[in-house]
Design an enzyme around this catalytic site. Structure first.
Site, PDB file in Angstrom:
ATOM      1  N   GLU A   1      -2.661  -4.900 -11.847  1.00  0.00           N
ATOM      2  CA  GLU A   1      -3.080  -4.541 -10.493  1.00  0.00           C
ATOM      3  C   GLU A   1      -3.796  -5.725  -9.852  1.00  0.00           C
ATOM      4  O   GLU A   1      -4.098  -6.724 -10.516  1.00  0.00           O
ATOM      5  CB  GLU A   1      -3.979  -3.308 -10.516  1.00  0.00           C
ATOM      6  CG  GLU A   1      -3.267  -2.061 -11.007  1.00  0.00           C
ATOM      7  CD  GLU A   1      -4.141  -0.825 -11.038  1.00  0.00           C
ATOM      8  OE1 GLU A   1      -3.586   0.278 -11.177  1.00  0.00           O
ATOM      9  OE2 GLU A   1      -5.378  -0.959 -10.923  1.00  0.00           O
TER      10      GLU A   1
ATOM     11  N   HIS B   1     -13.170   4.693  -0.212  1.00  0.00           N
ATOM     12  CA  HIS B   1     -12.636   5.010  -1.538  1.00  0.00           C
ATOM     13  C   HIS B   1     -13.694   5.078  -2.630  1.00  0.00           C
ATOM     14  O   HIS B   1     -13.669   5.982  -3.463  1.00  0.00           O
ATOM     15  CB  HIS B   1     -11.589   3.954  -1.898  1.00  0.00           C
ATOM     16  CG  HIS B   1     -10.899   4.174  -3.199  1.00  0.00           C
ATOM     17  ND1 HIS B   1     -10.162   5.314  -3.478  1.00  0.00           N
ATOM     18  CD2 HIS B   1     -10.818   3.408  -4.325  1.00  0.00           C
ATOM     19  CE1 HIS B   1      -9.656   5.237  -4.695  1.00  0.00           C
ATOM     20  NE2 HIS B   1     -10.052   4.100  -5.247  1.00  0.00           N
TER      21      HIS B   1
ATOM     22  N   ARG C   1     -15.502  -3.649  -6.516  1.00  0.00           N
ATOM     23  CA  ARG C   1     -14.978  -3.182  -7.803  1.00  0.00           C
ATOM     24  C   ARG C   1     -13.569  -3.692  -8.045  1.00  0.00           C
ATOM     25  O   ARG C   1     -12.701  -3.583  -7.176  1.00  0.00           O
ATOM     26  CB  ARG C   1     -14.984  -1.647  -7.838  1.00  0.00           C
ATOM     27  CG  ARG C   1     -14.360  -1.072  -9.102  1.00  0.00           C
ATOM     28  CD  ARG C   1     -14.544   0.422  -9.180  1.00  0.00           C
ATOM     29  NE  ARG C   1     -13.756   1.160  -8.208  1.00  0.00           N
ATOM     30  CZ  ARG C   1     -12.471   1.480  -8.351  1.00  0.00           C
ATOM     31  NH1 ARG C   1     -11.812   1.073  -9.414  1.00  0.00           N
ATOM     32  NH2 ARG C   1     -11.848   2.203  -7.437  1.00  0.00           N
TER      33      ARG C   1
END
Length: 647
Positions: free
Chosen positions: A191, A427, A462
């Site tokens: 990712e 988020h 993050r």
């Protein structure tokens, strides 16, 4: 709770005498900015000193080592329940912790909705861990710190990256099923922000699979009681000298409208984030910042609240061929793994734009991708961009992203042939309740894990798939100190009535018309608060916009509270939507205050007035509580107790 807010290492700020004062702001809430005077508080060791208290509240330390564990405590009445451990939240952090401490005593797991309704359940991508021979802990650490704009705590990063693989193996041993490759080994995805393939996943429903496995084990454990539809109102605390001690929590049973008090020796706060301070969020409806607000009101130290992560790619309903008939309660997430698998971002003119902003293109960290999309939308005056994975083999797309494919197909879009309309949405909160390396806080008896905590892992942003990892690691690390504290304390059952009990608002007490008006105003104010946060405290900020947000939030809060108290509301009166609104106000103010204190752009906090990273400001934001006397309702604990009544 009034608060002091500072940017910096607590010890360094104290020694340098660096002071920030903002007496013009949050007058109704008592927020001030100054250097933190808690010299002993550090990421790795300081908060653990709170556990050395000799005699705290209704906890009395036992001297006799031979009688460490008495009969475990269980519920003794319907309105007051007694347990060794209380866990607030039923996501991965809360459930994993509960399973471990249940080996030592009785556990109450309190959850606001159904047990599965948590941020964990909505996590699509996976869990990052070093499981490939070509990967290394050092590489995972480096990726984490680069994504976190070098604000991460290195000790925390090393602990999480080192212990992560074992936590994954534990999940597998408990029955969690992850995808495997043709060679029989775990299939590891890549990712954005990761230099290696290290994402363990279960298609695009990883969180759901982890939640399933943990919840099944919890429900089969005779030492764990799950209390669903119990909304946590406020922590029960007392003062022992300078120390604040946690004794449990008051909850509202949403189904019966009854206040239920939980008294325990140890409390773990694992209640998730605060996505619903914004109008569009990938978080479920339960994510209203309850844990962060409760902890702040209970005198816990809060850190790094300015760093709100906006996921770059939530499904943009406006771009779907068939629009949803009703607005979604939460935005549908399009996982980071789509870009990791080769997905390309285009504007509506089908121009690929990410290489213009960053050499890593679609694999750049989330903050970079979100700002890039935001810039495209503003420049082109468009409402969404397109994420295209259709150039990949159909079978691979459907195998890796079955949930996304199914959701899009419901609305007339085939992701194997058409690009997906996406837009950023709130988020994840990288800030929260400041925790040490064992999940301990400065409040004795209170531990934190998961999104509600600020452990120092994420820094200013993050790294993808590090959230479930952090929750697993810290839930496990909190077990030993929690167990030691439980074994060395005794509960005074008679102490439960020494706190004022909240009173549930009913039509009988306030009248049908008043209840209806309060409910309508609360919903209106909630929408207005969310719009203020999105417009003025979004992806790109400025001092002027932050000051405007501060003023508008104060006005909104004053209007709402004035209406309530002029219509018969009192300090100890509770109702679900009013209490959620109270927590949303508290968290929104913490975010704005922290953002105003950081005079640089780092990670998720980008401000046009200070557009560059400054090395001298590579230090965390610290929020300390102070006197509640001038605080608004959202910042004060409901219960009243004398500082000596439990000593």
């Amino acid at each position: 709770m009034a608060a002091y807010v500072s940017v910096g290492n607590v010890r360094d700020l104290y020694l340098s005498g660096q002071v920030y004062k903002r007496t013009d702001s949050w007058s109704s809430s008592g927020f001030n900015f100054r250097a933190n005077s808690f010299k002993d508080l550090s990421w790795s060791s300081g908060v653990s000193k709170a556990l050395k208290a000799e005699r705290c509240g209704c906890y009395s330390r036992r001297v006799n080592e031979s009688s460490k564990i008495n009969t475990s405590i269980r519920a003794v009445s319907s309105s007051t329940k007694y347990y060794d451990f209380t866990v607030i939240g039923s996501g991965v952090a809360g459930l994993r912790y509960a399973l471990e401490v249940a080996k030592q005593g009785t556990v109450a797991v309190i959850t606001k909705d159904e047990p599965h309704e948590s941020n964990t359940n909505y996590a699509q991508g996976g869990v990052s861990a070093v499981l490939c021979p070509l990967d290394s802990v050092e590489s995972h650490m480096q990726d984490t710190m680069v994504a976190g704009a070098h604000l991460c705590d290195e000790d925390t990063v090393r602990v999480v990256c080192t212990e992560g693989p074992e936590r994954i193996r534990e999940l597998i041993a408990m029955g969690a099923s992850f995808d495997h490759g043709e060679d029989g080994n775990l299939h590891l995805a890549r990712e954005g922000g990761h230099s290696h393939h290290r994402i363990v996943h279960a298609a695009d429903m990883t969180g759901r699979e982890i939640e399933r496995a943990l919840l099944e084990a919890v429900l089969n454990d005779p030492n764990i009681s799950v209390f669903k539809h119990h909304f946590a109102i406020d922590l029960l605390t007392s003062q022992d000298g300078l120390k604040t001690v946690c004794h449990g929590v008051d909850t509202l049973n949403i189904k019966t409208n009854e206040v239920v008090r939980f008294i325990s020796k140890v409390t773990l706060l694992a209640s998730g984030g605060a996505g619903h301070i914004y109008p569009s969020t990938t978080n479920p409806l339960v994510a209203t910042g309850d844990g962060m607000a409760m902890a702040h009101r209970a005198q816990a130290v809060i850190s790094n609240m300015e760093f709100v992560q906006f996921h770059p790619t939530a499904l943009a309903d406006e771009g779907l061929p068939i629009k949803p008939q009703t607005p979604r309660e939460n935005a549908f997430l399009i996982t980071e793994a789509v870009r990791g698998d080769g997905g390309i971002l285009y504007n509506l003119a089908m121009e690929r734009f990410m290489p213009v902003y960053d050499e890593r293109a679609e694999l750049a960290p989330r903050d970079v991708v979100a700002r890039s999309i935001d810039d495209q939308l503003k420049k082109r005056k468009e409402k969404y961009v397109l994420l295209d994975i259709s150039h990949k083999p159909r079978e691979k797309i459907l195998a890796h992203f079955p949930n996304i494919a199914s959701e899009c197909l419901k609305h007339g879009l085939d992701i194997t042939r058409q690009p997906i309309p996406v837009v950023p949405a709130a988020h994840y909160m990288c800030g929260g309740v400041r925790a040490g390396l064992q999940g301990e806080t400065n409040v004795v008896g209170l531990f934190v894990a998961g999104e509600v905590a600020c452990t120092g892992l994420h820094g200013a942003n993050r790294l993808a798939s590090n959230s479930l990892l952090e929750a697993l690691v810290f839930a496990r690390r909190a077990v030993q100190p929690s167990t030691e504290l439980m074994k060395s304390t005794r509960l005074d059952v008679s102490a439960s009535e020494k706190w004022t009990r909240p009173v549930v608002a009913t039509a009988r007490s306030l009248g049908d018309e008043v209840i209806s008006k309060i409910l309508a105003l609360t919903r209106e104010v909630r929408r207005e608060l969310q719009e203020v946060m999105w417009k003025y405290v979004g992806i790109v900020r400025s001092t002027t916009r932050l000051n405007t947000a501060e003023r508008k939030i104060a006005e909104l809060e004053a209007k709402w509270e004035t209406f309530l108290f002029e219509h018969g509301w009192e300090q100890t009166v509770v109702a679900l939507e009013a209490c959620e609104m109270r927590n949303l106000f508290c968290c929104a103010k913490l975010v704005v205050s922290s953002a105003l204190a950081r005079h640089e752009s780092r990670g998720l906090h980008y401000t046009t007035d200070f557009p560059f990273v400054e090395e001298s400001k590579r230090i965390p934001t610290i929020i300390l509580p102070s006197s509640p006397m001038t605080a608004s309702w959202s910042s004060r604990q409901l219960q009243n107790i004398s500082s000596t009544s439990l000593i």
